[in-house]
Write a protein that holds these residues in place. Sequence first.
Motif, mmCIF file in Angstrom:
data_model
loop_
_atom_site.group_PDB
_atom_site.id
_atom_site.type_symbol
_atom_site.label_atom_id
_atom_site.label_comp_id
_atom_site.label_asym_id
_atom_site.label_seq_id
_atom_site.Cartn_x
_atom_site.Cartn_y
_atom_site.Cartn_z
ATOM 1 N N ALA A 58 -59.077 -65.418 24.201
ATOM 2 C CA ALA A 58 -57.676 -65.760 24.459
ATOM 3 C C ALA A 58 -57.055 -64.794 25.470
ATOM 4 O O ALA A 58 -56.246 -65.192 26.316
ATOM 5 C CB ALA A 58 -56.886 -65.748 23.155
ATOM 6 N N VAL A 59 -57.432 -63.526 25.412
ATOM 7 C CA VAL A 59 -56.870 -62.536 26.333
ATOM 8 C C VAL A 59 -57.448 -62.693 27.729
ATOM 9 O O VAL A 59 -56.752 -62.489 28.732
ATOM 10 C CB VAL A 59 -57.116 -61.112 25.796
ATOM 11 N N TRP A 60 -58.710 -63.079 27.832
ATOM 12 C CA TRP A 60 -59.354 -63.222 29.148
ATOM 13 C C TRP A 60 -58.661 -64.270 30.016
ATOM 14 O O TRP A 60 -58.799 -64.260 31.239
ATOM 15 C CB TRP A 60 -60.828 -63.607 28.978
ATOM 16 N N THR A 61 -57.920 -65.192 29.413
ATOM 17 C CA THR A 61 -57.250 -66.242 30.183
ATOM 18 C C THR A 61 -55.881 -65.808 30.701
ATOM 19 O O THR A 61 -55.243 -66.568 31.429
ATOM 20 C CB THR A 61 -57.076 -67.507 29.322
ATOM 21 N N GLN A 62 -55.435 -64.608 30.340
ATOM 22 C CA GLN A 62 -54.106 -64.161 30.736
ATOM 23 C C GLN A 62 -54.088 -63.728 32.214
ATOM 24 O O GLN A 62 -55.111 -63.307 32.776
ATOM 25 C CB GLN A 62 -53.664 -62.987 29.855
#
Length: 274
Positions: free
Chosen positions: A158-162
Amino acid sequence: MTARLPLTLVAGLALTAVFVAAALLSLVWTPHAVESLNIAARLQPASAEHLLGTDHFGRDMLSMLMVGARTSIAVAIVAVGIGMALGVPLGLLAAANHGGVIDDLVMRGNDLVFAFPALVIAILITAVFGPSAFNAILAIGIFNTPVFARVTRGGALAVWTQEFILAARVSGKGVVRISLEHILPNIASLLIVQGTIQFSLGILAEAGLSYVGLGAQPPLPSWGRMLADSQTMISFAPHLAVLPGLAIIATVLGLNLTGDGLRDHLDPRLRRRR
């Protein structure tokens, strides 16, 4: 204004603190030595000398519970530490290689470990090395590894898509540096909550393994071992089973309340609802 702590967190921390304090106190003092046997004083009810009575060997139940708390908490802490030390890097590695060969290998390895419960892993380990508290730690730690790997991978994806991750990549940061400087700090709260939950499950697992003779061995007291020893005397000495059972229930309840409270406190969406 400082956010108010959830009631569940306060109650959980207070309940947990009682058993942690008892475990720490047992390192330097107990009302009676747990190694000393006094058959003449066996199965005594609560009294001024023995506040919670004695067991079938004449040992002080309060002292046994205090040292048993130390055993259970120590096993759970080390086992959860092993699970985090192995599972978090694997989860970060899988998330950084999402959809690749490494991701598939990590997740299939997790599925393989999940196919064997902690009890089965403990049986396999003790068949080779023999029953002990160390082998119980190893079994619970191995079982915790895929749990932390899955949680870490899910949160990291989820964080990698930020957008700030894209900015970090554009600035020339590598995958390892991004994982350590940006991904891990942003999923730390998730790992803390999961660690609290696994801590409570670790105490249950240690009690279960000791109950069937695969955990801590005599003369080291353990709540699970105390339950196993009391099962044939529950009709005329119920306190032998009730006291360690209540200790397990209260400790696990306190840790679960702490986990729920930490989730509510650390999640900004839930904090805004309050």
